[in-house]
Motif scaffolding. Sequence first.
Motif, PDB file in Angstrom:
ATOM      1  N   GLU A  24       9.054-105.442  39.895  1.00  0.00           N
ATOM      2  CA  GLU A  24       7.715-105.566  40.465  1.00  0.00           C
ATOM      3  C   GLU A  24       7.166-104.187  40.745  1.00  0.00           C
ATOM      4  O   GLU A  24       7.896-103.196  40.693  1.00  0.00           O
ATOM      5  CB  GLU A  24       7.736-106.410  41.736  1.00  0.00           C
ATOM      6  CG  GLU A  24       8.605-105.823  42.825  1.00  0.00           C
ATOM      7  CD  GLU A  24       8.715-106.733  44.036  1.00  0.00           C
ATOM      8  OE1 GLU A  24       8.286-107.895  43.968  1.00  0.00           O
ATOM      9  OE2 GLU A  24       9.220-106.257  45.051  1.00  0.00           O
ATOM     10  N   GLY A  25       5.879-104.159  41.042  1.00  0.00           N
ATOM     11  CA  GLY A  25       5.247-102.879  41.330  1.00  0.00           C
ATOM     12  C   GLY A  25       5.178-102.026  40.091  1.00  0.00           C
ATOM     13  O   GLY A  25       4.461-102.350  39.153  1.00  0.00           O
ATOM     14  N   CYS A  26       5.957-100.951  40.057  1.00  0.00           N
ATOM     15  CA  CYS A  26       5.948-100.068  38.893  1.00  0.00           C
ATOM     16  C   CYS A  26       7.347 -99.854  38.325  1.00  0.00           C
ATOM     17  O   CYS A  26       7.579 -98.952  37.536  1.00  0.00           O
ATOM     18  CB  CYS A  26       5.297 -98.733  39.246  1.00  0.00           C
ATOM     19  SG  CYS A  26       6.104 -97.875  40.591  1.00  0.00           S
ATOM     20  N   ASP A  27       8.309-100.706  38.721  1.00  0.00           N
ATOM     21  CA  ASP A  27       9.700-100.587  38.282  1.00  0.00           C
ATOM     22  C   ASP A  27      10.131-101.905  37.635  1.00  0.00           C
ATOM     23  O   ASP A  27      10.184-102.931  38.313  1.00  0.00           O
ATOM     24  CB  ASP A  27      10.587-100.271  39.493  1.00  0.00           C
ATOM     25  CG  ASP A  27      12.030-100.016  39.134  1.00  0.00           C
ATOM     26  OD1 ASP A  27      12.364 -99.996  37.930  1.00  0.00           O
ATOM     27  OD2 ASP A  27      12.841 -99.840  40.052  1.00  0.00           O
ATOM     28  N   PHE A  28      10.396-101.850  36.321  1.00  0.00           N
ATOM     29  CA  PHE A  28      10.697-103.085  35.593  1.00  0.00           C
ATOM     30  C   PHE A  28      11.941-102.961  34.728  1.00  0.00           C
ATOM     31  O   PHE A  28      12.293-101.873  34.268  1.00  0.00           O
ATOM     32  CB  PHE A  28       9.517-103.466  34.688  1.00  0.00           C
ATOM     33  CG  PHE A  28       8.282-103.800  35.457  1.00  0.00           C
ATOM     34  CD1 PHE A  28       8.101-105.063  35.990  1.00  0.00           C
ATOM     35  CD2 PHE A  28       7.309-102.837  35.673  1.00  0.00           C
ATOM     36  CE1 PHE A  28       6.962-105.365  36.729  1.00  0.00           C
ATOM     37  CE2 PHE A  28       6.176-103.130  36.404  1.00  0.00           C
ATOM     38  CZ  PHE A  28       6.002-104.398  36.938  1.00  0.00           C
ATOM     39  N   GLN A  29      12.578-104.105  34.530  1.00  0.00           N
ATOM     40  CA  GLN A  29      13.672-104.242  33.588  1.00  0.00           C
ATOM     41  C   GLN A  29      13.254-105.353  32.620  1.00  0.00           C
ATOM     42  O   GLN A  29      12.800-106.405  33.066  1.00  0.00           O
ATOM     43  CB  GLN A  29      14.978-104.651  34.281  1.00  0.00           C
ATOM     44  CG  GLN A  29      15.411-103.745  35.422  1.00  0.00           C
ATOM     45  CD  GLN A  29      14.710-104.065  36.742  1.00  0.00           C
ATOM     46  OE1 GLN A  29      14.551-105.209  37.110  1.00  0.00           O
ATOM     47  NE2 GLN A  29      14.270-103.035  37.437  1.00  0.00           N
ATOM     48  N   VAL A  30      13.385-105.084  31.325  1.00  0.00           N
ATOM     49  CA  VAL A  30      13.052-106.105  30.337  1.00  0.00           C
ATOM     50  C   VAL A  30      14.210-106.291  29.367  1.00  0.00           C
ATOM     51  O   VAL A  30      14.840-105.326  28.937  1.00  0.00           O
ATOM     52  CB  VAL A  30      11.763-105.784  29.542  1.00  0.00           C
ATOM     53  CG1 VAL A  30      10.550-105.841  30.444  1.00  0.00           C
ATOM     54  CG2 VAL A  30      11.829-104.455  28.848  1.00  0.00           C
ATOM     55  N   THR A  31      14.474-107.537  29.069  1.00  0.00           N
ATOM     56  CA  THR A  31      15.406-107.901  28.012  1.00  0.00           C
ATOM     57  C   THR A  31      14.547-108.524  26.927  1.00  0.00           C
ATOM     58  O   THR A  31      13.798-109.469  27.191  1.00  0.00           O
ATOM     59  CB  THR A  31      16.458-108.902  28.517  1.00  0.00           C
ATOM     60  OG1 THR A  31      17.185-108.286  29.587  1.00  0.00           O
ATOM     61  CG2 THR A  31      17.416-109.300  27.403  1.00  0.00           C
ATOM     62  N   VAL A  32      14.650-107.972  25.718  1.00  0.00           N
ATOM     63  CA  VAL A  32      13.820-108.443  24.611  1.00  0.00           C
ATOM     64  C   VAL A  32      14.746-108.933  23.501  1.00  0.00           C
ATOM     65  O   VAL A  32      15.656-108.210  23.086  1.00  0.00           O
ATOM     66  CB  VAL A  32      12.893-107.320  24.093  1.00  0.00           C
ATOM     67  CG1 VAL A  32      11.943-107.863  23.040  1.00  0.00           C
ATOM     68  CG2 VAL A  32      12.117-106.674  25.234  1.00  0.00           C
ATOM     69  N   VAL A  33      14.507-110.153  23.051  1.00  0.00           N
ATOM     70  CA  VAL A  33      15.343-110.783  22.034  1.00  0.00           C
ATOM     71  C   VAL A  33      14.482-111.077  20.815  1.00  0.00           C
ATOM     72  O   VAL A  33      13.436-111.731  20.931  1.00  0.00           O
ATOM     73  CB  VAL A  33      15.965-112.094  22.568  1.00  0.00           C
ATOM     74  CG1 VAL A  33      16.847-112.738  21.514  1.00  0.00           C
ATOM     75  CG2 VAL A  33      16.745-111.835  23.854  1.00  0.00           C
ATOM     76  N   GLY A  34      14.912-110.585  19.651  1.00  0.00           N
ATOM     77  CA  GLY A  34      14.149-110.855  18.442  1.00  0.00           C
ATOM     78  C   GLY A  34      14.874-110.437  17.185  1.00  0.00           C
ATOM     79  O   GLY A  34      15.705-109.531  17.201  1.00  0.00           O
ATOM     80  N   ASP A  35      14.542-111.108  16.090  1.00  0.00           N
ATOM     81  CA  ASP A  35      15.139-110.792  14.792  1.00  0.00           C
ATOM     82  C   ASP A  35      14.793-109.384  14.325  1.00  0.00           C
ATOM     83  O   ASP A  35      15.538-108.792  13.556  1.00  0.00           O
ATOM     84  CB  ASP A  35      14.668-111.795  13.731  1.00  0.00           C
ATOM     85  CG  ASP A  35      15.333-113.157  13.883  1.00  0.00           C
ATOM     86  OD1 ASP A  35      16.533-113.196  14.217  1.00  0.00           O
ATOM     87  OD2 ASP A  35      14.643-114.168  13.676  1.00  0.00           O
ATOM     88  N   LEU A  36      13.667-108.835  14.783  1.00  0.00           N
ATOM     89  CA  LEU A  36      13.253-107.521  14.305  1.00  0.00           C
ATOM     90  C   LEU A  36      14.216-106.415  14.701  1.00  0.00           C
ATOM     91  O   LEU A  36      14.179-105.331  14.131  1.00  0.00           O
ATOM     92  CB  LEU A  36      11.837-107.184  14.783  1.00  0.00           C
ATOM     93  CG  LEU A  36      11.658-106.746  16.230  1.00  0.00           C
ATOM     94  CD1 LEU A  36      10.399-105.879  16.325  1.00  0.00           C
ATOM     95  CD2 LEU A  36      11.522-107.941  17.127  1.00  0.00           C
ATOM     96  N   PHE A  37      15.124-106.662  15.641  1.00  0.00           N
ATOM     97  CA  PHE A  37      16.086-105.645  16.065  1.00  0.00           C
ATOM     98  C   PHE A  37      17.309-105.552  15.148  1.00  0.00           C
ATOM     99  O   PHE A  37      18.083-104.602  15.257  1.00  0.00           O
ATOM    100  CB  PHE A  37      16.541-105.897  17.496  1.00  0.00           C
ATOM    101  CG  PHE A  37      15.422-105.811  18.493  1.00  0.00           C
ATOM    102  CD1 PHE A  37      14.634-104.677  18.585  1.00  0.00           C
ATOM    103  CD2 PHE A  37      15.137-106.875  19.332  1.00  0.00           C
ATOM    104  CE1 PHE A  37      13.599-104.594  19.501  1.00  0.00           C
ATOM    105  CE2 PHE A  37      14.107-106.809  20.246  1.00  0.00           C
ATOM    106  CZ  PHE A  37      13.333-105.663  20.326  1.00  0.00           C
ATOM    107  N   ALA A  38      17.474-106.512  14.252  1.00  0.00           N
ATOM    108  CA  ALA A  38      18.640-106.520  13.356  1.00  0.00           C
ATOM    109  C   ALA A  38      18.651-105.260  12.492  1.00  0.00           C
ATOM    110  O   ALA A  38      17.659-104.912  11.858  1.00  0.00           O
ATOM    111  CB  ALA A  38      18.623-107.765  12.475  1.00  0.00           C
ATOM    112  N   GLY A  39      19.757-104.557  12.520  1.00  0.00           N
ATOM    113  CA  GLY A  39      19.950-103.388  11.674  1.00  0.00           C
ATOM    114  C   GLY A  39      19.321-102.103  12.189  1.00  0.00           C
ATOM    115  O   GLY A  39      19.442-101.066  11.546  1.00  0.00           O
TER     116      GLY A  39
END
Length: 80
Positions: A24-39
């Motif tokens: 929240e505020g200005c401090d974030f953690q994101v987990t991103v899941v997607g096929d585009l990350f392969a390789g």
Amino acid sequence: MQAQEVKQIIESQLDGCSVYPAGEGCDFQVTVVGDLFAGLTPVKKQQLVYQCLQQHIASGAIHALTIKTYTPEQWQTLQS
């Protein structure tokens, strides 16, 4: 800025990705899941996500950002 806004920004720019934000505020953690990350190298994966939020980081709306990226297969393994 809210975590939901961060999620919407990333998902609108990285097609087919699921985003799991925290923080929240200005401090974030994101987990991103997607096929585009392969390789891709870890640096390239982070760059893709960082680019989505670059203007918000530059403006100070986001001060700290922790990024984790996974392919759907890697994410499924972690959830087991």
